[in-house]
Design a protein around this motif. Sequence first.
Motif, PDB file in Angstrom:
ATOM      1  N   ILE A 231      33.761  64.175  33.482  1.00 14.03           N
ATOM      2  CA  ILE A 231      33.803  62.763  33.501  1.00 14.03           C
ATOM      3  C   ILE A 231      33.675  61.991  32.409  1.00 14.03           C
ATOM      4  O   ILE A 231      32.637  61.879  31.987  1.00 14.03           O
ATOM      5  N   SER A 232      34.536  61.225  31.664  1.00  8.62           N
ATOM      6  CA  SER A 232      34.263  60.475  30.496  1.00  8.62           C
ATOM      7  C   SER A 232      34.145  59.212  31.132  1.00  8.62           C
ATOM      8  O   SER A 232      34.765  58.617  31.958  1.00  8.62           O
ATOM      9  N   GLN A 233      33.336  58.251  30.245  1.00  6.91           N
ATOM     10  CA  GLN A 233      33.149  56.821  30.360  1.00  6.91           C
ATOM     11  C   GLN A 233      32.865  56.587  31.792  1.00  6.91           C
ATOM     12  O   GLN A 233      33.480  55.828  32.545  1.00  6.91           O
ATOM     13  N   LEU A 234      31.897  57.087  32.387  1.00  8.95           N
ATOM     14  CA  LEU A 234      31.229  56.772  33.582  1.00  8.95           C
ATOM     15  C   LEU A 234      30.416  55.747  33.631  1.00  8.95           C
ATOM     16  O   LEU A 234      29.117  55.965  33.580  1.00  8.95           O
ATOM     17  N   ARG A 235      31.007  54.635  33.949  1.00  5.91           N
ATOM     18  CA  ARG A 235      29.905  53.322  33.996  1.00  5.91           C
ATOM     19  C   ARG A 235      29.226  53.191  35.368  1.00  5.91           C
ATOM     20  O   ARG A 235      29.628  53.867  36.346  1.00  5.91           O
ATOM     21  N   ALA A 236      28.255  52.343  35.350  1.00  4.14           N
ATOM     22  CA  ALA A 236      27.393  51.953  36.374  1.00  4.14           C
ATOM     23  C   ALA A 236      28.510  51.598  37.566  1.00  4.14           C
ATOM     24  O   ALA A 236      29.202  50.664  37.540  1.00  4.14           O
ATOM     25  N   GLY A 237      28.419  51.934  38.649  1.00  2.00           N
ATOM     26  CA  GLY A 237      29.134  51.640  39.753  1.00  2.00           C
ATOM     27  C   GLY A 237      30.537  52.380  40.146  1.00  2.00           C
ATOM     28  O   GLY A 237      31.081  52.315  41.129  1.00  2.00           O
TER      29      GLY A 237
ATOM     30  N   PRO B 134      25.592  48.841  25.293  1.00  2.00           N
ATOM     31  CA  PRO B 134      26.163  47.530  26.055  1.00  2.00           C
ATOM     32  C   PRO B 134      27.235  47.239  25.432  1.00  2.00           C
ATOM     33  O   PRO B 134      27.581  47.139  24.143  1.00  2.00           O
ATOM     34  N   GLY B 135      28.509  46.834  26.361  1.00  2.00           N
ATOM     35  CA  GLY B 135      29.639  46.349  25.932  1.00  2.00           C
ATOM     36  C   GLY B 135      30.643  47.445  25.567  1.00  2.00           C
ATOM     37  O   GLY B 135      31.834  47.118  25.439  1.00  2.00           O
TER      38      GLY B 135
ATOM     39  N   ASN C 257      28.737  56.785  40.508  1.00  2.00           N
ATOM     40  CA  ASN C 257      27.435  56.528  39.328  1.00  2.00           C
ATOM     41  C   ASN C 257      26.805  55.222  40.040  1.00  2.00           C
ATOM     42  O   ASN C 257      27.016  54.192  39.742  1.00  2.00           O
ATOM     43  N   ASP C 258      25.612  55.791  41.210  1.00  2.00           N
ATOM     44  CA  ASP C 258      24.816  54.594  41.557  1.00  2.00           C
ATOM     45  C   ASP C 258      23.540  54.391  40.786  1.00  2.00           C
ATOM     46  O   ASP C 258      22.360  54.279  41.461  1.00  2.00           O
ATOM     47  N   THR C 259      24.016  54.556  39.490  1.00  2.00           N
ATOM     48  CA  THR C 259      22.772  53.979  38.697  1.00  2.00           C
ATOM     49  C   THR C 259      23.045  52.737  37.756  1.00  2.00           C
ATOM     50  O   THR C 259      23.926  52.207  37.992  1.00  2.00           O
ATOM     51  N   ALA C 260      21.957  52.263  36.964  1.00  2.00           N
ATOM     52  CA  ALA C 260      22.214  51.090  36.274  1.00  2.00           C
ATOM     53  C   ALA C 260      22.678  51.564  34.976  1.00  2.00           C
ATOM     54  O   ALA C 260      22.583  50.629  33.971  1.00  2.00           O
ATOM     55  N   PHE C 261      23.143  52.871  34.891  1.00  2.00           N
ATOM     56  CA  PHE C 261      23.448  53.153  33.235  1.00  2.00           C
ATOM     57  C   PHE C 261      24.817  53.867  33.147  1.00  2.00           C
ATOM     58  O   PHE C 261      25.427  54.128  34.349  1.00  2.00           O
ATOM     59  N   GLY C 262      25.574  53.434  32.039  1.00  2.00           N
ATOM     60  CA  GLY C 262      26.877  53.997  31.861  1.00  2.00           C
ATOM     61  C   GLY C 262      26.407  55.115  30.982  1.00  2.00           C
ATOM     62  O   GLY C 262      25.605  55.335  29.927  1.00  2.00           O
ATOM     63  N   TYR C 263      27.505  56.421  31.130  1.00  2.00           N
ATOM     64  CA  TYR C 263      27.473  57.486  30.550  1.00  2.00           C
ATOM     65  C   TYR C 263      28.447  57.614  29.648  1.00  2.00           C
ATOM     66  O   TYR C 263      29.501  57.761  30.194  1.00  2.00           O
ATOM     67  N   VAL C 264      28.278  58.309  28.446  1.00  2.00           N
ATOM     68  CA  VAL C 264      29.547  58.595  27.658  1.00  2.00           C
ATOM     69  C   VAL C 264      30.350  59.657  28.127  1.00  2.00           C
ATOM     70  O   VAL C 264      31.797  59.609  28.184  1.00  2.00           O
TER      71      VAL C 264
ATOM     72  N   ALA D 116      13.543  59.864  36.165  1.00  2.00           N
ATOM     73  CA  ALA D 116      14.695  60.765  36.414  1.00  2.00           C
ATOM     74  C   ALA D 116      15.597  60.610  37.506  1.00  2.00           C
ATOM     75  O   ALA D 116      16.855  60.488  37.318  1.00  2.00           O
ATOM     76  N   THR D 117      15.136  60.163  38.706  1.00  2.00           N
ATOM     77  CA  THR D 117      15.825  59.997  39.676  1.00  2.00           C
ATOM     78  C   THR D 117      16.723  58.566  39.660  1.00  2.00           C
ATOM     79  O   THR D 117      17.790  58.908  40.197  1.00  2.00           O
ATOM     80  N   VAL D 118      16.359  57.655  38.948  1.00  2.00           N
ATOM     81  CA  VAL D 118      17.112  56.331  38.957  1.00  2.00           C
ATOM     82  C   VAL D 118      18.137  56.446  37.978  1.00  2.00           C
ATOM     83  O   VAL D 118      19.150  56.001  38.111  1.00  2.00           O
ATOM     84  N   ARG D 119      18.218  57.819  37.027  1.00  2.00           N
ATOM     85  CA  ARG D 119      19.208  57.925  35.841  1.00  2.00           C
ATOM     86  C   ARG D 119      20.095  58.993  36.555  1.00  2.00           C
ATOM     87  O   ARG D 119      21.112  59.194  35.951  1.00  2.00           O
ATOM     88  N   LEU D 120      19.723  59.975  37.516  1.00  2.00           N
ATOM     89  CA  LEU D 120      20.583  60.861  37.988  1.00  2.00           C
ATOM     90  C   LEU D 120      21.073  60.687  39.325  1.00  2.00           C
ATOM     91  O   LEU D 120      21.328  61.581  40.088  1.00  2.00           O
ATOM     92  N   ASN D 121      21.161  59.473  39.607  1.00  2.00           N
ATOM     93  CA  ASN D 121      21.613  59.117  40.887  1.00  2.00           C
ATOM     94  C   ASN D 121      23.046  59.047  41.115  1.00  2.00           C
ATOM     95  O   ASN D 121      23.613  57.886  41.452  1.00  2.00           O
ATOM     96  N   PHE D 122      23.736  60.076  40.997  1.00  2.00           N
ATOM     97  CA  PHE D 122      24.914  60.294  41.199  1.00  2.00           C
ATOM     98  C   PHE D 122      25.476  60.865  42.581  1.00  2.00           C
ATOM     99  O   PHE D 122      24.970  61.945  43.081  1.00  2.00           O
TER     100      PHE D 122
END
Length: 289
Positions: free
Chosen positions: A245-251, A287-288, A216-223, A183-189
Amino acid sequence: MPPDQNNKLTEDQLKVGYWWVTHKVQVKKVFTVALAVVAFSLLGYGAWGFADWFFGSGVRERQEIGLLTQNWTDYAFFRESSQPDPMTTQSAETVSAGEGRYDMIAKVSNPNQRWWMEFDYRFVGAGFDDSYKKGYLLPTEAKYLYSLAVESDSKPSAALEVADIVLHRVDNHVVQPDYRTWATVRLNFIIEDIKFAEPEKDSPIPISRASFNVTNDTAFGYVSVPFFVTLLSGNRVVGVNRVVISQLRAGDTRQVEASWFNDLPNVTRVEVKPEVNLFDDRAYLKPGE
């Protein structure tokens, strides 16, 4: 003894034969008595052993055998201990959100480490019935449930109502190496530069603002990632809001602002918390995208 070559008995042979003839009856009696003694001894030993087994050691043996057939595993205890604990809820609070509008909140928590929850909830009170909303609680999560900008002629006294709770066991094959790390890896905002600005003195409308930066300091993008913003005066909640926040991509880094259009007491702290159901695949960008 064999006879000599002339087929004559020796003196010793004659003595032995004479002794046997004269003592044969006595030898038979002695032999019979000896056999009787042995037989009675064996019979007595057997009787004693049977009596001991039937009345003494056998009783213990049968009891021990009976214990072996009993089920010593307390399955009821294990079933009870493995059952999830219920959701804990605190009393609902009503916060003014402007003229004729109110925000209703209630803090809830999930005490379980291996279960997450889905449910419906609403706030009810005198004079109004809120519509049901979908809610969830991740393992060990504590957060506010809320209904914002509810119209009412007077400040309602609300109560939280939770229904249709569905519990999901965390799949250890999915959350590796454990849920907390997963969970920490995915919620590292990373939430930084939290600021609160009071209304301008000459403004005809009292607009208060809370601003912050999110990375967004995770490796995941969120809708989309909702953030629940809480204003506190000491330990008392004086304002709440929700921004998405919409379309919050990794980084990605975004600047976010939440506004209030009513007079607020002195705000001493601002809390910001993301709300993402990590177990909902629809929350993640593909992805994409």
